[in-house]
Design a protein around this motif. Sequence first.
Motif, short mmCIF file in Angstrom:
data_model
loop_
_atom_site.label_atom_id
_atom_site.label_comp_id
_atom_site.label_asym_id
_atom_site.label_seq_id
_atom_site.Cartn_x
_atom_site.Cartn_y
_atom_site.Cartn_z
N ILE A 157 10.99 -0.47 1.07
CA ILE A 157 10.86 0.93 0.67
C ILE A 157 9.97 1.00 -0.56
CG2 ILE A 157 12.04 3.05 0.05
CD1 ILE A 157 12.71 2.07 2.85
N TYR A 158 8.85 1.71 -0.46
CA TYR A 158 7.87 1.83 -1.53
C TYR A 158 7.73 3.29 -1.94
CZ TYR A 158 6.35 -2.97 -0.64
OH TYR A 158 6.31 -4.35 -0.51
N GLY A 159 7.73 3.52 -3.25
CA GLY A 159 7.62 4.87 -3.77
C GLY A 159 6.19 5.22 -4.15
N PHE A 160 5.72 6.36 -3.68
CA PHE A 160 4.44 6.91 -4.08
C PHE A 160 4.68 8.27 -4.72
CE2 PHE A 160 3.65 4.02 -0.52
CZ PHE A 160 2.74 3.14 -1.11
N GLN A 161 3.62 8.90 -5.16
CA GLN A 161 3.76 10.14 -5.92
C GLN A 161 4.51 11.23 -5.16
OE1 GLN A 161 2.28 9.85 -8.96
NE2 GLN A 161 1.56 11.83 -9.70
N GLN A 162 4.23 11.35 -3.86
CA GLN A 162 4.79 12.44 -3.07
C GLN A 162 5.96 12.01 -2.19
OE1 GLN A 162 3.41 15.50 -3.55
NE2 GLN A 162 1.88 14.62 -4.91
N VAL A 163 5.95 10.75 -1.75
CA VAL A 163 6.90 10.32 -0.72
C VAL A 163 7.37 8.88 -0.97
CG1 VAL A 163 5.95 11.82 1.08
CG2 VAL A 163 5.03 9.51 0.78
N PHE A 164 8.50 8.53 -0.34
CA PHE A 164 8.87 7.14 -0.12
C PHE A 164 8.41 6.75 1.28
CE2 PHE A 164 12.29 7.99 -3.30
CZ PHE A 164 11.98 6.98 -4.19
N GLN A 165 7.94 5.50 1.43
CA GLN A 165 7.51 5.01 2.73
C GLN A 165 8.27 3.72 3.06
OE1 GLN A 165 3.87 7.57 3.40
NE2 GLN A 165 5.47 6.69 4.63
N MET A 166 8.57 3.56 4.34
CA MET A 166 9.13 2.30 4.83
C MET A 166 7.98 1.43 5.33
SD MET A 166 12.01 1.64 7.80
CE MET A 166 13.33 2.45 6.87
N ILE A 167 7.81 0.27 4.70
CA ILE A 167 6.66 -0.59 4.97
C ILE A 167 7.15 -2.00 5.26
CG2 ILE A 167 4.46 -1.46 4.09
CD1 ILE A 167 4.42 0.90 2.13
N SER A 168 6.66 -2.58 6.32
CA SER A 168 6.95 -3.97 6.64
C SER A 168 5.68 -4.80 6.51
CB SER A 168 7.52 -4.10 8.06
OG SER A 168 8.79 -3.47 8.15
N THR A 169 5.84 -6.08 6.23
CA THR A 169 4.70 -6.97 6.03
C THR A 169 4.77 -8.11 7.04
OG1 THR A 169 4.53 -6.47 3.67
CG2 THR A 169 3.55 -8.53 4.42
N VAL A 170 3.73 -8.22 7.86
CA VAL A 170 3.64 -9.26 8.88
C VAL A 170 2.44 -10.15 8.55
CG1 VAL A 170 3.54 -9.74 11.36
CG2 VAL A 170 4.52 -7.58 10.54
N THR A 171 2.63 -11.45 8.56
CA THR A 171 1.55 -12.38 8.24
C THR A 171 1.39 -13.41 9.35
OG1 THR A 171 2.99 -13.92 7.04
CG2 THR A 171 1.98 -12.13 5.77
N ALA A 172 0.24 -14.08 9.32
CA ALA A 172 -0.03 -15.14 10.29
C ALA A 172 -1.12 -16.04 9.73
CB ALA A 172 -0.46 -14.54 11.63
N GLN A 173 -1.22 -17.24 10.27
CA GLN A 173 -2.30 -18.16 9.93
C GLN A 173 -3.36 -18.09 11.02
OE1 GLN A 173 -2.29 -19.90 6.94
NE2 GLN A 173 -0.41 -18.71 6.60
N ALA A 174 -4.56 -17.62 10.64
CA ALA A 174 -5.63 -17.46 11.63
C ALA A 174 -6.17 -18.81 12.08
CB ALA A 174 -6.76 -16.63 11.03
N ARG A 175 -6.50 -18.91 13.36
CA ARG A 175 -7.16 -20.11 13.85
C ARG A 175 -8.54 -20.25 13.20
NH1 ARG A 175 -5.12 -17.90 18.71
NH2 ARG A 175 -7.22 -17.15 19.22
N PRO A 176 -9.04 -21.45 13.00
CA PRO A 176 -10.31 -21.66 12.27
C PRO A 176 -11.49 -20.90 12.85
CG PRO A 176 -9.15 -23.74 12.56
CD PRO A 176 -8.40 -22.73 13.38
N GLU A 177 -11.52 -20.71 14.16
CA GLU A 177 -12.69 -20.07 14.79
C GLU A 177 -12.65 -18.55 14.70
OE1 GLU A 177 -9.66 -20.75 18.16
OE2 GLU A 177 -10.30 -21.74 16.30
N GLU A 178 -11.56 -17.97 14.21
CA GLU A 178 -11.43 -16.52 14.18
C GLU A 178 -12.19 -15.91 13.00
OE1 GLU A 178 -9.91 -14.64 16.43
OE2 GLU A 178 -9.15 -16.31 17.63
N ASN A 179 -12.84 -14.77 13.24
CA ASN A 179 -13.53 -14.05 12.17
C ASN A 179 -13.26 -12.55 12.33
OD1 ASN A 179 -15.34 -13.03 14.15
ND2 ASN A 179 -16.67 -14.82 13.91
N LEU A 180 -13.91 -11.73 11.51
CA LEU A 180 -13.65 -10.30 11.53
C LEU A 180 -13.81 -9.71 12.92
CD1 LEU A 180 -13.17 -7.59 10.06
CD2 LEU A 180 -15.64 -7.49 9.64
N ALA A 181 -14.87 -10.07 13.62
CA ALA A 181 -15.13 -9.49 14.94
C ALA A 181 -14.02 -9.82 15.92
CB ALA A 181 -16.48 -9.97 15.46
#
Length: 423
Positions: free
Chosen positions: A301-325
Amino acid sequence: MLEFLFSDLNINAEDFRRKALHWAEKFAQLAYFDGNNIPYLYNGFENLLAISDAKTVGFSGEKVFAALERISTSGKFWCGLLSYDLKNQVENLKSQHEDFIGFPEAHFFEPEIQLTFSEKTVGISASKVATEEILHQILTTAIPETQPHEISWQSRTSEEKYLENVRHIQDHILEGDVYELNYTIEFFAENATVFPVQLFEALNKKSPTPFAGFFRLNDSVLMCASPERFLKKAGNKLISQPIKGTIKRGRNPKEDAFLKDQLLNDEKERAENLMIVDLVRNDLSRSAETGSVNVEELFGIYGFQQVFQMISTVTAQARPEENLASILKHTFPMGSMTGAPKIRAMQRIEQYEDHRRGLYSGSIGYLQPNGDFDFNVVIRSLQYNAKTKYLSYKVGSAITIDSVPEKEFQECLLKAKAIMEVC
């Protein structure tokens, strides 16, 4: 890049940034990113300003992913935007509604001038103009007095039509067609006279967020106060932070604490958030090392000026060949702005919404020379076409089987509150 102390320039950081943004408004391509120094897991945007007048630096139009592949390994710094309509190049989809703003499906440019801000210093690099000349131009730029905007808002979707569509969407959910769908509506003004930088400054002051930004591409302008990160790459780590769950801020700390706890324990909001977390996990897994996808924070739960938001954080380890595209092919657009399953949700969005999303629920961000990048989700934002004087903002919410249509409409109005108050 040359670095200058604000104390040596006899100006504070905030005044310098304001002067720099007003000075930069004359350029054809302008990207400004502001994290507003808000504490955030994995930080917000870097504070930077990038500009260019070159006509051939950027790319846009069809075959975006081939162009993205080229710049992903160019070893250069790029700023860019990804319109929601880029979905049509990711999947076999279409956008049928009229576009009144004019942003392309995607556009990136290599800055001719770049400024990076910290609390005490500014770094300046330029390819064609002397750094000292840029510094002089900024310092001698006058910040104009605030001018009144001439805006008369209209709603493209009536409240009655909104409620009817939500009920139709819930019928699709009952039939198993979708599980959750992000349904949005547009408020717009024609013949609107606004001053985009001033409007962005007012919006950013009223509702400071970790992924705020101002993006200009010729006559098309975005003024963004987004609290949401789409995707960040730092080394081989991918980070996505979907938002699902909103409640207003209280009038005092006691009411704040009550509302924050209410959001955290709201079964409907948790169910919405969890569905999108599962979607994001699946998206990231397509670019990730096997077994590396991890939910680092669930229902934060994160507080901002107008609202509280429910935010989750998902992470991963990218394979070496992966790029923005390649990563964007697997993840765009952000699941929090579509619903699940993703493709079917986007088809139903096109059926029930009566506006083209364009850059709304797309993304702006930057690509570093080493291949790292950071992109937001374009929400809580204004879009403007300076030539036609068309002004627009869009808001939405996640529709589930437990949604109360009237409450969803009120949530849309709550999200629009900061925008309405500065316009």
